[in-house]
Design an enzyme around this catalytic site. Structure first.
Site, mmCIF file in Angstrom:
data_model
loop_
_atom_site.group_PDB
_atom_site.id
_atom_site.type_symbol
_atom_site.label_atom_id
_atom_site.label_comp_id
_atom_site.label_asym_id
_atom_site.label_seq_id
_atom_site.Cartn_x
_atom_site.Cartn_y
_atom_site.Cartn_z
ATOM 1 N N ARG A 1 -3.457 -9.615 -20.289
ATOM 2 C CA ARG A 1 -4.383 -9.316 -21.384
ATOM 3 C C ARG A 1 -3.775 -8.386 -22.424
ATOM 4 O O ARG A 1 -4.321 -8.237 -23.510
ATOM 5 C CB ARG A 1 -5.717 -8.802 -20.848
ATOM 6 C CG ARG A 1 -5.617 -7.576 -19.998
ATOM 7 C CD ARG A 1 -6.921 -7.296 -19.261
ATOM 8 N NE ARG A 1 -8.005 -7.035 -20.180
ATOM 9 C CZ ARG A 1 -8.133 -5.904 -20.874
ATOM 10 N NH1 ARG A 1 -7.238 -4.951 -20.753
ATOM 11 N NH2 ARG A 1 -9.162 -5.725 -21.675
ATOM 12 N N GLU B 1 3.339 -7.133 8.735
ATOM 13 C CA GLU B 1 3.453 -5.672 8.684
ATOM 14 C C GLU B 1 4.258 -5.216 7.478
ATOM 15 O O GLU B 1 4.396 -4.031 7.226
ATOM 16 C CB GLU B 1 4.102 -5.140 9.970
ATOM 17 C CG GLU B 1 3.234 -5.270 11.202
ATOM 18 C CD GLU B 1 1.857 -4.685 10.993
ATOM 19 O OE1 GLU B 1 1.747 -3.473 10.800
ATOM 20 O OE2 GLU B 1 0.887 -5.467 11.015
ATOM 21 N N ASP C 1 -10.264 -0.083 -24.490
ATOM 22 C CA ASP C 1 -10.580 -0.149 -23.064
ATOM 23 C C ASP C 1 -10.674 1.214 -22.415
ATOM 24 O O ASP C 1 -10.054 2.162 -22.854
ATOM 25 C CB ASP C 1 -9.471 -0.880 -22.313
ATOM 26 C CG ASP C 1 -9.593 -2.372 -22.438
ATOM 27 O OD1 ASP C 1 -10.681 -2.829 -22.787
ATOM 28 O OD2 ASP C 1 -8.593 -3.052 -22.187
ATOM 29 N N PRO D 1 0.820 -1.226 0.000
ATOM 30 C CA PRO D 1 0.000 0.000 0.000
ATOM 31 C C PRO D 1 0.849 1.270 0.000
ATOM 32 O O PRO D 1 0.356 2.349 -0.299
ATOM 33 C CB PRO D 1 -0.831 -0.098 1.286
ATOM 34 C CG PRO D 1 -0.493 -1.377 1.940
ATOM 35 C CD PRO D 1 0.577 -2.076 1.180
HETATM 36 N N1 ADE Z 1 -0.649 -5.238 0.040
HETATM 37 C C1 ADE Z 1 -1.570 -4.902 0.960
HETATM 38 N N2 ADE Z 1 -2.380 -3.947 0.514
HETATM 39 C C2 ADE Z 1 -1.980 -3.645 -0.760
HETATM 40 C C3 ADE Z 1 -2.408 -2.726 -1.746
HETATM 41 N N3 ADE Z 1 -3.436 -1.900 -1.539
HETATM 42 N N4 ADE Z 1 -1.748 -2.696 -2.918
HETATM 43 C C4 ADE Z 1 -0.704 -3.503 -3.133
HETATM 44 N N5 ADE Z 1 -0.242 -4.382 -2.225
HETATM 45 C C5 ADE Z 1 -0.868 -4.462 -1.055
#
Ligand code: ADE
Length: 245
Positions: A154, A116, A169, A89
């Site tokens: 794809r 974590e 697309d 994230p």
């Molecule tokens: N691992 C945990 N959450 C994630 C996300 N939103 N994007 C990529 N990898 C992740």
């Protein structure tokens, strides 16, 4: 394209890759997916891959050593150079231009974190790119890796049956897609717009473009900010009453 996945659950990602367009890309020899488990490279009876976070706090962090040994094995298995992409994230948001860029490579190595995350020293030393699939937290990078693999698969030449459909697309042009309809033309839920039944290809293309502009304006106006518009787009936007900046 070859994709190597480093994950505590590599079979999970491979499962996703067995179906639909991704599965077909595999069958057609356009994509090969190889799973690698850092636990297979961990030391000791417990094959430990994680430990407590320094400084205290909840959650476990993936350790350097098993990841390093695993990544060495991945590199040794095949000489083709490849960026190491860490799904997290904290990464840059995944976009269609980034998907296109990765899809053009002969190989990529995807690293999925759990717990974590991963010891930052490993991230700094070994990771080329950090990618996020959105502003929400998954319990691991595996689903994110599956998303990236699908998007990249794809775009492999010959993966889609209708060669045109990737180019048309959503996002290939930075706009959302127009609405689509199929038979019956007349239904209790409504009529198919007359223009789509007119057989006038020019009018249909204009209508579709205008609908794409309208939808993007209504749903994702930030995608339209600061763009250079063609003469045709300006006309379509004006008809919609959408102000040009
Ligand atoms: N691992 C945990 N959450 C994630 C996300 N939103 N994007 C990529 N990898 C992740």
């Amino acid at each position: 394209m070859r994709v190597d996945i480093v994950s505590l659950f590599p079979e999970f990602v491979a499962q996703v890759a067995g179906h639909g367009v991704v599965g077909r890309a595999g069958e057609r020899g356009l994509l090969s997916i190889h799973g690698w488990n850092p636990r297979d490279y961990a030391q000791g009876n417990y094959r430990r891959v994680d430990d407590k976070t320094f400084g205290g706090g909840p959650g476990m962090v993936m350790m350097i050593e098993p990841l390093q040994a695993c990544l060495s094995a991945v590199r040794a298995a095949e000489p083709t150079p490849a960026p190491v992409v860490y799904l997290t994230p904290q990464g840059k948001p995944l976009t269609q231009p980034k998907v296109r860029e990765l899809a053009a490579l002969p190989r990529m190595i995807l690293l999925c974190g759990r717990y974590e995350g991963i010891d930052e020293r490993f991230v700094e030393a070994e990771i080329d790119e950090e990618i996020s699939i959105g502003d929400y937290v998954l319990s691991g990078g595996e689903l994110a890796a599956a998303v990236l693999i699908d998007a990249v698969a794809r775009l492999q030449e010959g993966a889609l049956n209708d060669a045109e459909s990737a180019a048309q697309d959503s996002f290939e042009d930075g706009l959302l897609d127009c609405p689509h309809y199929t038979h019956p033309a007349s239904h209790a839920l409504g009529e198919v717009p007359a223009v789509l039944r007119s057989g006038d290809h020019g009018a249909i293309a204009r209508w579709r473009r205008q609908q794409a502009l309208l939808r993007t304006w209504q749903r994702r106006p930030e995608l339209m900010a600061g763009r250079e518009w063609s003469k045709e787009d300006r006309k379509l936007l004006k008809e919609l009453g959408i102000p040009l900046e």
